[in-house]
Motif scaffolding. Structure first.
Motif, PDB file in Angstrom:
ATOM      1  N   GLY A 362     117.604  57.820 109.812  1.00 22.07           N
ATOM      2  CA  GLY A 362     118.168  56.532 109.439  1.00 22.07           C
ATOM      3  C   GLY A 362     119.427  56.224 110.236  1.00 22.07           C
ATOM      4  O   GLY A 362     119.609  55.109 110.739  1.00 22.07           O
ATOM      5  N   GLU A 363     120.302  57.207 110.351  1.00 20.46           N
ATOM      6  CA  GLU A 363     121.527  57.009 111.123  1.00 20.46           C
ATOM      7  C   GLU A 363     121.212  56.814 112.603  1.00 20.46           C
ATOM      8  O   GLU A 363     121.780  55.940 113.268  1.00 20.46           O
ATOM      9  CB  GLU A 363     122.450  58.212 110.935  1.00 20.46           C
ATOM     10  N   GLN A 364     120.311  57.621 113.127  1.00 18.36           N
ATOM     11  CA  GLN A 364     119.961  57.544 114.545  1.00 18.36           C
ATOM     12  C   GLN A 364     119.371  56.187 114.915  1.00 18.36           C
ATOM     13  O   GLN A 364     119.633  55.641 115.987  1.00 18.36           O
ATOM     14  CB  GLN A 364     118.963  58.653 114.889  1.00 18.36           C
ATOM     15  N   ARG A 365     118.575  55.607 114.014  1.00 17.18           N
ATOM     16  CA  ARG A 365     117.874  54.352 114.311  1.00 17.18           C
ATOM     17  C   ARG A 365     118.510  53.149 113.632  1.00 17.18           C
ATOM     18  O   ARG A 365     117.931  52.070 113.584  1.00 17.18           O
ATOM     19  CB  ARG A 365     116.404  54.496 113.914  1.00 17.18           C
ATOM     20  N   ASP A 366     119.721  53.359 113.095  1.00 15.25           N
ATOM     21  CA  ASP A 366     120.502  52.282 112.500  1.00 15.25           C
ATOM     22  C   ASP A 366     119.720  51.570 111.402  1.00 15.25           C
ATOM     23  O   ASP A 366     119.592  50.343 111.389  1.00 15.25           O
ATOM     24  CB  ASP A 366     120.938  51.289 113.588  1.00 15.25           C
ATOM     25  N   ASP A 390     112.533  40.557 112.271  1.00 16.36           N
ATOM     26  CA  ASP A 390     112.999  41.259 113.479  1.00 16.36           C
ATOM     27  C   ASP A 390     111.942  42.288 113.874  1.00 16.36           C
ATOM     28  O   ASP A 390     111.942  43.413 113.359  1.00 16.36           O
ATOM     29  CB  ASP A 390     114.339  41.941 113.191  1.00 16.36           C
ATOM     30  N   PRO A 391     111.009  41.945 114.775  1.00 18.77           N
ATOM     31  CA  PRO A 391     109.909  42.861 115.119  1.00 18.77           C
ATOM     32  C   PRO A 391     110.380  44.217 115.624  1.00 18.77           C
ATOM     33  O   PRO A 391     109.775  45.247 115.309  1.00 18.77           O
ATOM     34  CB  PRO A 391     109.134  42.101 116.208  1.00 18.77           C
ATOM     35  N   GLU A 392     111.470  44.225 116.381  1.00 20.42           N
ATOM     36  CA  GLU A 392     111.950  45.500 116.911  1.00 20.42           C
ATOM     37  C   GLU A 392     112.470  46.390 115.792  1.00 20.42           C
ATOM     38  O   GLU A 392     112.229  47.604 115.775  1.00 20.42           O
ATOM     39  CB  GLU A 392     113.052  45.233 117.944  1.00 20.42           C
ATOM     40  N   GLY A 397     111.504  50.945 111.930  1.00 17.27           N
ATOM     41  CA  GLY A 397     111.255  51.397 110.574  1.00 17.27           C
ATOM     42  C   GLY A 397     109.896  52.044 110.411  1.00 17.27           C
ATOM     43  O   GLY A 397     109.757  53.075 109.744  1.00 17.27           O
ATOM     44  N   GLU A 398     108.872  51.454 111.024  1.00 18.98           N
ATOM     45  CA  GLU A 398     107.526  52.017 110.954  1.00 18.98           C
ATOM     46  C   GLU A 398     107.481  53.410 111.571  1.00 18.98           C
ATOM     47  O   GLU A 398     106.819  54.310 111.043  1.00 18.98           O
ATOM     48  CB  GLU A 398     106.527  51.103 111.661  1.00 18.98           C
ATOM     49  N   ARG A 399     108.191  53.577 112.680  1.00 16.56           N
ATOM     50  CA  ARG A 399     108.201  54.883 113.342  1.00 16.56           C
ATOM     51  C   ARG A 399     108.903  55.929 112.477  1.00 16.56           C
ATOM     52  O   ARG A 399     108.478  57.083 112.406  1.00 16.56           O
ATOM     53  CB  ARG A 399     108.870  54.765 114.712  1.00 16.56           C
ATOM     54  N   LEU A 400     109.988  55.508 111.835  1.00 20.30           N
ATOM     55  CA  LEU A 400     110.701  56.438 110.951  1.00 20.30           C
ATOM     56  C   LEU A 400     109.801  56.845 109.793  1.00 20.30           C
ATOM     57  O   LEU A 400     109.706  58.036 109.454  1.00 20.30           O
ATOM     58  CB  LEU A 400     111.991  55.787 110.457  1.00 20.30           C
ATOM     59  N   GLU A 471      95.479  48.086 109.703  1.00 24.51           N
ATOM     60  CA  GLU A 471      96.209  49.316 109.425  1.00 24.51           C
ATOM     61  C   GLU A 471      97.704  49.054 109.483  1.00 24.51           C
ATOM     62  O   GLU A 471      98.177  48.314 110.335  1.00 24.51           O
ATOM     63  CB  GLU A 471      95.863  50.388 110.484  1.00 24.51           C
ATOM     64  N   ARG A 472      98.446  49.683 108.613  1.00 21.92           N
ATOM     65  CA  ARG A 472      99.895  49.679 108.758  1.00 21.92           C
ATOM     66  C   ARG A 472     100.253  50.640 109.864  1.00 21.92           C
ATOM     67  O   ARG A 472      99.632  51.676 110.032  1.00 21.92           O
ATOM     68  CB  ARG A 472     100.567  50.152 107.480  1.00 21.92           C
ATOM     69  N   GLY A 473     101.303  50.322 110.608  1.00 19.43           N
ATOM     70  CA  GLY A 473     101.729  51.291 111.607  1.00 19.43           C
ATOM     71  C   GLY A 473     102.559  50.641 112.686  1.00 19.43           C
ATOM     72  O   GLY A 473     102.708  49.415 112.745  1.00 19.43           O
ATOM     73  N   PRO A 474     103.125  51.456 113.601  1.00 21.45           N
ATOM     74  CA  PRO A 474     103.919  50.922 114.685  1.00 21.45           C
ATOM     75  C   PRO A 474     103.071  50.029 115.577  1.00 21.45           C
ATOM     76  O   PRO A 474     101.851  50.080 115.576  1.00 21.45           O
ATOM     77  CB  PRO A 474     104.396  52.182 115.432  1.00 21.45           C
ATOM     78  N   THR A 475     103.747  49.224 116.380  1.00 22.26           N
ATOM     79  CA  THR A 475     103.063  48.334 117.300  1.00 22.26           C
ATOM     80  C   THR A 475     102.347  49.125 118.385  1.00 22.26           C
ATOM     81  O   THR A 475     102.618  50.297 118.614  1.00 22.26           O
ATOM     82  CB  THR A 475     104.050  47.371 117.954  1.00 22.26           C
TER      83      THR A 475
END
Length: 478
Positions: A362-366, A390-392, A397-400, A471-475
């Motif tokens: 969380g801290e690393q990815r703000d 905010d797509p980015e 968040g998805e990656r975390l 599917e849910r998930g990163p882009t």
């Protein structure tokens, strides 16, 4: 996809048991975890069965006409378990909410799937009994939903999960066949354990119409309180140490500093601005000895305050803050929304590592990542707050979220301790269980539901026809 459900009008259903009105269908398009999301799907019809015969008739007709059926009750699921992903019929079981038979001398009760969990507790309270494994949402969720996801709650550390308290089921298969599983005996080695097979199947194998529950006697001694720590690391290590020392605790819940602040904002409470562990002890005798042992262990991890009480009102205020955390997180910032609710569960020795990694990422990815949950059984509830516009940020968040699930699996844990797979965690089923085990699950599904009538699109990414839902998930490009 839309389906012609006009065949339902030929069934022996009362006028108020069937609706094609949009105003009745829309509320069953999503559950709590998928509301306001593009995963919501409006069913083509809603049916309110009032008996096992009603369920059987609807399923047999739906199978004959190739129309999917998705069980629905309180809609408190968090992974889209009750979303009618392929349209069809939403089978609302909330009218099947009776106590069918009560046997206090055997510590047993038979109930309909639509009964609210705490209603069971209230029904048996005068006999000094209760239903221990109720989840935190037990006052708004149904027993049928709990069985469907094999739910668990704050007392799982002492009493186990829903499956541990179900003796038998009545269920209806996709073709309308009614089966009974289990028995009233507290143990059996007779044949395949169909009860356990149906528990946690999320309505993909059958629709449960009666549940035989085991009850427990209410403990004579109940003491609760909280421990406050200087650091989150101290709190998680203290929890892990207490469980591995086999402290007999009924509830042991983590509330990190961020979660405490969210609870204060939402409820107007004054929880300390520090990591905390909420505790409750149940016993018929010797509760003080267990409390003293826990205090000693926590002191070895630099606990700053250890406060216990047997005052019911004080304990209710304490546990309300914990129960309301999901709402507190959702309402914390009007510009941020929580991504999918995390509920990874790991062996207790790995619990501090998972929490530490959640906060580090969380801290690393703000990103804001509140962590709380049923710490005693290694269950970490976490949310990742993002701006949906905010797509980015959503992608971060998805990656975390994905990274924490994968870490839990590396530790020998699970992607979901109590919420089920539903729509949200299907991509983790094979990494957790392996291709062979998942194909075995598919074979069971095909054997019991060859037409894929029951809740298609759940658990497995595909239906038998090869259709896919998002599917849910990163882009792409991950």
């Amino acid at each position: 996809m839309t389906h012609d459900c006009s065949f339902l009008e030929a069934l022996a259903l009362a006028d108020d048991q069937l609706s094609f009105a949009m105003g009745r269908r829309e509320p069953r398009a999503a559950d709590w975890g998928t509301q306001d999301s593009d995963e919501a799907v409006v069913p083509d019809a809603v049916v309110w069965p009032e008996s096992t015969d009603d369920v059987s008739a609807v399923l047999a007709a739906a199978t004959d006409h190739g129309v999917p059926v998705t069980p629905f009750a309180a809609g408190t699921g968090l992974e889209g378990n009750a979303v009618p992903a392929h349209g069809g019929i939403s089978l609302d079981l909330t009218r099947m909410d009776d106590v069918i038979e009560y046997r206090p001398e055997d510590f047993q009760i038979d109930v309909g799937p639509g009964i609210i969990g705490t209603d069971v507790d209230e029904y048996v309270a005068d006999d000094g009994l209760f239903f221990p494994p109720l989840p935190s949402s037990g006052d708004i969720s149904t027993v049928g939903g709990m069985v469907a996801t094999d739910a668990s709650g704050m007392k799982t550390v002492k009493y186990g999960e829903i499956a541990d308290w179900v003796l038998g089921l009545e269920a209806v298969l996709a073709d309308g066949t009614v089966i009974e599983t289990g028995s009233r005996a507290v143990k059996t080695s007779s044949g395949y354990n169909l009860t356990e097979l149906l528990i946690g199947s999320e309505g993909t194998l059958g629709v449960v119409t009666r549940v035989t529950l085991r009850l427990a006697g209410r403990p004579e001694q109940i003491r609760g309180g909280r421990a406050i720590f200087e650091t989150l690391e101290d709190a998680t290590e203290a929890i892990s140490d207490a469980i591995r020392t086999e402290v007999d605790v009924a509830r042991i819940e983590l509330v990190d500093e961020l979660s405490a602040g969210m609870a204060n904002d939402y409820l107007g409470t004054d929880l300390p601005d520090a990591p905390m562990v909420f505790l409750e002890f149940h016993a018929n005798h010797g509760v003080d000895e267990e409390i003293d042992l826990c205090r000693t262990i926590f002191e070895g991890h630099d606990v700053s305050r250890f406060e216990m009480s047997d005052d019911d009102a004080e304990m209710e205020r304490l546990w309300k803050a914990r129960r309301e955390l999901a709402y507190a997180v959702r309402s914390y910032d009007p510009d941020l929304e929580p991504l999918h609710p995390g509920d990874v569960t790991v062996p207790i020795s790995a619990y501090p590592k998972v929490v530490r990694e959640a906060k580090r990422l969380g801290e690393q990815r703000d990103l804001l990542v509140p962590c709380f949950g049923h710490a005693g059984d290694g269950n970490v509830h976490y949310s990742v707050l993002v701006d949906p516009d905010d797509p980015e940020m959503v992608d971060r968040g998805e990656r975390l979220y994905r990274d924490l699930v994968e870490l839990a699996l590396e530790f020998g844990g699970t992607a979901t301790g109590e919420h089920g797979i539903g729509l949200g965690k299907r991509r983790f089923l094979e990494p957790e269980h392996g291709a062979g085990a998942v194909e075995t699950m598919r074979a069971i599904k095909r054997a019991l539901d060859p037409t894929d009538t029951l809740n298609p699109g759940k658990l497995f990414p595909e239906t038998l026809e090869g259709e896919r839902v998002r599917e849910r998930g990163p882009t792409d490009g991950d």
